[in-house]
Design a protein around this motif. Structure first.
Motif, PDB file in Angstrom:
ATOM      1  N   GLU A  59      -1.261 132.702  55.193  1.00  0.00           N
ATOM      2  CA  GLU A  59       0.155 132.688  55.727  1.00  0.00           C
ATOM      3  C   GLU A  59      -0.055 131.496  56.823  1.00  0.00           C
ATOM      4  N   ARG A  60      -1.149 131.337  57.422  1.00  0.00           N
ATOM      5  CA  ARG A  60      -1.102 130.494  58.740  1.00  0.00           C
ATOM      6  C   ARG A  60      -0.999 129.101  58.026  1.00  0.00           C
ATOM      7  N   PHE A  61      -1.700 128.792  56.935  1.00  0.00           N
ATOM      8  CA  PHE A  61      -1.674 127.572  56.242  1.00  0.00           C
ATOM      9  C   PHE A  61      -0.464 127.220  55.719  1.00  0.00           C
ATOM     10  N   ARG A  62       0.088 128.100  55.172  1.00  0.00           N
ATOM     11  CA  ARG A  62       1.752 127.852  54.511  1.00  0.00           C
ATOM     12  C   ARG A  62       2.934 127.609  55.651  1.00  0.00           C
ATOM     13  N   THR A  63       2.606 128.047  56.537  1.00  0.00           N
ATOM     14  CA  THR A  63       3.596 127.885  57.953  1.00  0.00           C
ATOM     15  C   THR A  63       3.430 126.617  58.294  1.00  0.00           C
ATOM     16  N   THR A  64       2.343 125.690  57.941  1.00  0.00           N
ATOM     17  CA  THR A  64       2.354 124.440  58.543  1.00  0.00           C
ATOM     18  C   THR A  64       2.582 123.306  57.627  1.00  0.00           C
ATOM     19  N   LEU A  65       2.960 123.856  56.347  1.00  0.00           N
ATOM     20  CA  LEU A  65       3.679 123.090  55.349  1.00  0.00           C
ATOM     21  C   LEU A  65       4.889 122.493  55.235  1.00  0.00           C
ATOM     22  N   GLN A  66       5.546 123.347  56.187  1.00  0.00           N
ATOM     23  CA  GLN A  66       6.901 122.793  56.251  1.00  0.00           C
ATOM     24  C   GLN A  66       7.306 121.907  56.822  1.00  0.00           C
ATOM     25  N   PRO A  67       8.103 120.834  55.965  1.00  0.00           N
ATOM     26  CA  PRO A  67       8.239 119.324  56.482  1.00  0.00           C
ATOM     27  C   PRO A  67       9.042 119.164  57.653  1.00  0.00           C
ATOM     28  N   ALA A  68       8.650 118.198  58.471  1.00  0.00           N
ATOM     29  CA  ALA A  68       9.271 117.891  59.822  1.00  0.00           C
ATOM     30  C   ALA A  68       9.452 116.423  60.061  1.00  0.00           C
ATOM     31  N   GLY A  69      10.277 116.058  60.835  1.00  0.00           N
ATOM     32  CA  GLY A  69      10.283 114.703  61.096  1.00  0.00           C
ATOM     33  C   GLY A  69      11.552 113.990  60.465  1.00  0.00           C
ATOM     34  N   SER A  70      11.502 112.439  60.884  1.00  0.00           N
ATOM     35  CA  SER A  70      12.601 111.960  60.052  1.00  0.00           C
ATOM     36  C   SER A  70      12.501 111.811  58.634  1.00  0.00           C
ATOM     37  N   PRO A  71      13.445 111.785  58.081  1.00  0.00           N
ATOM     38  CA  PRO A  71      13.066 111.805  56.571  1.00  0.00           C
ATOM     39  C   PRO A  71      12.185 111.002  56.065  1.00  0.00           C
ATOM     40  N   ILE A 112      -4.070 133.798  44.695  1.00  0.00           N
ATOM     41  CA  ILE A 112      -3.361 133.359  45.832  1.00  0.00           C
ATOM     42  C   ILE A 112      -3.754 131.917  46.230  1.00  0.00           C
ATOM     43  N   VAL A 113      -5.021 131.642  46.185  1.00  0.00           N
ATOM     44  CA  VAL A 113      -5.245 130.301  46.317  1.00  0.00           C
ATOM     45  C   VAL A 113      -4.499 129.232  45.363  1.00  0.00           C
ATOM     46  N   ARG A 114      -4.252 129.555  44.148  1.00  0.00           N
ATOM     47  CA  ARG A 114      -3.775 128.534  43.128  1.00  0.00           C
ATOM     48  C   ARG A 114      -2.180 128.673  43.699  1.00  0.00           C
ATOM     49  N   ASP A 115      -1.740 129.890  44.137  1.00  0.00           N
ATOM     50  CA  ASP A 115      -0.192 129.740  44.621  1.00  0.00           C
ATOM     51  C   ASP A 115       0.189 128.887  45.757  1.00  0.00           C
ATOM     52  N   VAL A 116      -0.835 128.903  46.848  1.00  0.00           N
ATOM     53  CA  VAL A 116      -0.797 128.063  47.885  1.00  0.00           C
ATOM     54  C   VAL A 116      -0.777 126.683  47.907  1.00  0.00           C
ATOM     55  N   ASP A 117      -2.156 126.382  46.607  1.00  0.00           N
ATOM     56  CA  ASP A 117      -2.146 124.954  46.071  1.00  0.00           C
ATOM     57  C   ASP A 117      -0.792 124.300  45.717  1.00  0.00           C
ATOM     58  N   ASN A 118      -0.032 125.237  44.813  1.00  0.00           N
ATOM     59  CA  ASN A 118       1.212 124.801  44.061  1.00  0.00           C
ATOM     60  C   ASN A 118       2.311 124.512  45.187  1.00  0.00           C
ATOM     61  N   THR A 119       2.549 125.356  45.981  1.00  0.00           N
ATOM     62  CA  THR A 119       3.507 125.126  46.843  1.00  0.00           C
ATOM     63  C   THR A 119       3.175 123.839  47.746  1.00  0.00           C
ATOM     64  N   TRP A 120       2.130 123.679  48.132  1.00  0.00           N
ATOM     65  CA  TRP A 120       1.516 122.398  48.857  1.00  0.00           C
ATOM     66  C   TRP A 120       1.935 121.110  48.043  1.00  0.00           C
ATOM     67  N   GLN A 121       1.487 121.351  46.864  1.00  0.00           N
ATOM     68  CA  GLN A 121       1.526 120.303  45.820  1.00  0.00           C
ATOM     69  C   GLN A 121       3.365 119.929  45.604  1.00  0.00           C
ATOM     70  N   LYS A 122       4.135 120.775  45.491  1.00  0.00           N
ATOM     71  CA  LYS A 122       5.426 120.735  45.296  1.00  0.00           C
ATOM     72  C   LYS A 122       6.083 120.111  46.526  1.00  0.00           C
ATOM     73  N   VAL A 123       5.643 120.771  47.747  1.00  0.00           N
ATOM     74  CA  VAL A 123       6.305 120.311  49.020  1.00  0.00           C
ATOM     75  C   VAL A 123       6.178 118.750  49.057  1.00  0.00           C
TER      76      VAL A 123
END
Lengths: 182, 182
Positions: A59-71, A112-123
């Motif tokens: 959860e802690r890692f996932r919340t840091t994946l959210q994009p931010a800043g100018s496009p 679970i790890v794979r899921d986080v990986d996939n999310t990261w990769q998609k972002v």
DNA sequence: CTTTCCATCAATCAGATGATTGAATGGTAC
DNA sequence: GTACCATTCAATCATCTGATTGATGGAAAG
């Protein structure tokens, strides 16, 4: 802090310090200042407690994946975010490394790890496409593969130990990565 | 096979199968078909036996680093070599991952791992310079950083678990890496 | 043949480790 | 005040685990 949270937090800290190899329920209970039976009252088995740690870390890692800043700057901002996270919460990467390795022998953790990986990769993949559209980087033929490659690189840089190394090296390598992509 | 080698081999195999977390001297002895006391006769402590495994694994990996093939193709050949090694000896990468993680808490192992890393990085750096001189790739401003980056990427791709993933994904990502460099 | 040394084993030890039990404590509802 | 419930603890258990001990068989040395 609630007992339950405190136990997960202590387990998380100890996992970062000693790895799964040296993780002991007695030490976890002691760090919270509580009897072992109390630990087992909240988490019937060590396994269940570990699941709690997995949830907490991911959860802690996932919340840091959210994009931010100018496009146009989001790819660079993403790297900067990871680098900052490695500086402010080194434990998180140690724990992620431990979980990744354990995933080899634990299907539930692997999923679970794979899921986080996939999310990261998609972002990251979405960021790359957007950056290319704005001309910030060259158009990547296969954004998905490039994103997966970058994720693997960042994992290699941060999840595998680099102790005894000059932190500036990692900085230089990250810049080399940004140069390659641009 | 000599007892001593057989014990190291069994420890190596079991380390790959169960990680440090699940490595038991009894199991090692049993796999060789020998009494625990016999194990301790050759290796007074578990620690000493592990040192044997470290030497075995690192030697095995180091010997695959030697460049081969026609000069301009050596970088590509290096990738191909790693990929082939991952296919033919998957255990080696599992063990290297375990050793890398353990290096966080064991200075002796950390030093050995770092040494192999540096060797790898230097070999790759030399290859990159040579390839650039022959025009096979763009001249890398900082070959050392680029080489270190590539090492990190390969470690992320091969030393961290990828089970449950299509092996073709790794192939695609390796091609993406070659494309980035060229 | 006897002695000596090497390799091996069965048995055992001491400490660690995850888990359980039964009793105490304190708070809340009736 | 009494009954009930959640929480906590000291003590204990069964098993695991790395390591040790003393004995045995056999080969080499004298």
């Amino acid at each position: 802090m609630e007992r339950q949270e405190a136990l997960v937090q202590a387990a998380y800290d100890l996992l970062a310090e000693r790895g799964f190899e040296g993780l002991r329920t007695r030490d976890i209970a002691a760090r919270v200042g509580v009897n072992i039976a109390t630990l087992h009252y909240y988490y019937p088995t060590k396994e269940k407690l570990i699941r709690g740690v997995v949830g907490y870390a991911m959860e802690r890692f996932r919340t840091t994946l959210q994009p931010a800043g100018s496009p146009g700057e989001q790819v660079r901002a993403h790297f900067a975010g990871i680098r900052r996270l490695a500086r402010t919460e080194p434990k998180l990467f140690v724990v992620m490394g431990e979980l990744a390795m354990r995933g080899r022998r634990d299907r539930a953790i692997a999923a679970i790890v794979r899921d986080v990986d996939n999310t990261w990769q998609k972002v990251l993949s979405a960021l790359l496409r957007q950056a290319a559209k704005e001309g910030a980087i060259a158009n990547p033929a296969k954004a998905d593969d490039l994103a997966a490659l970058i994720v693997a690189t960042l994992k290699g840089l941060f999840m595998l130990p680099t102790e005894g190394r000059d932190p500036k090296e990692v900085d230089r390598q990250l810049r080399a990565l940004e140069r390659l992509i641009a």
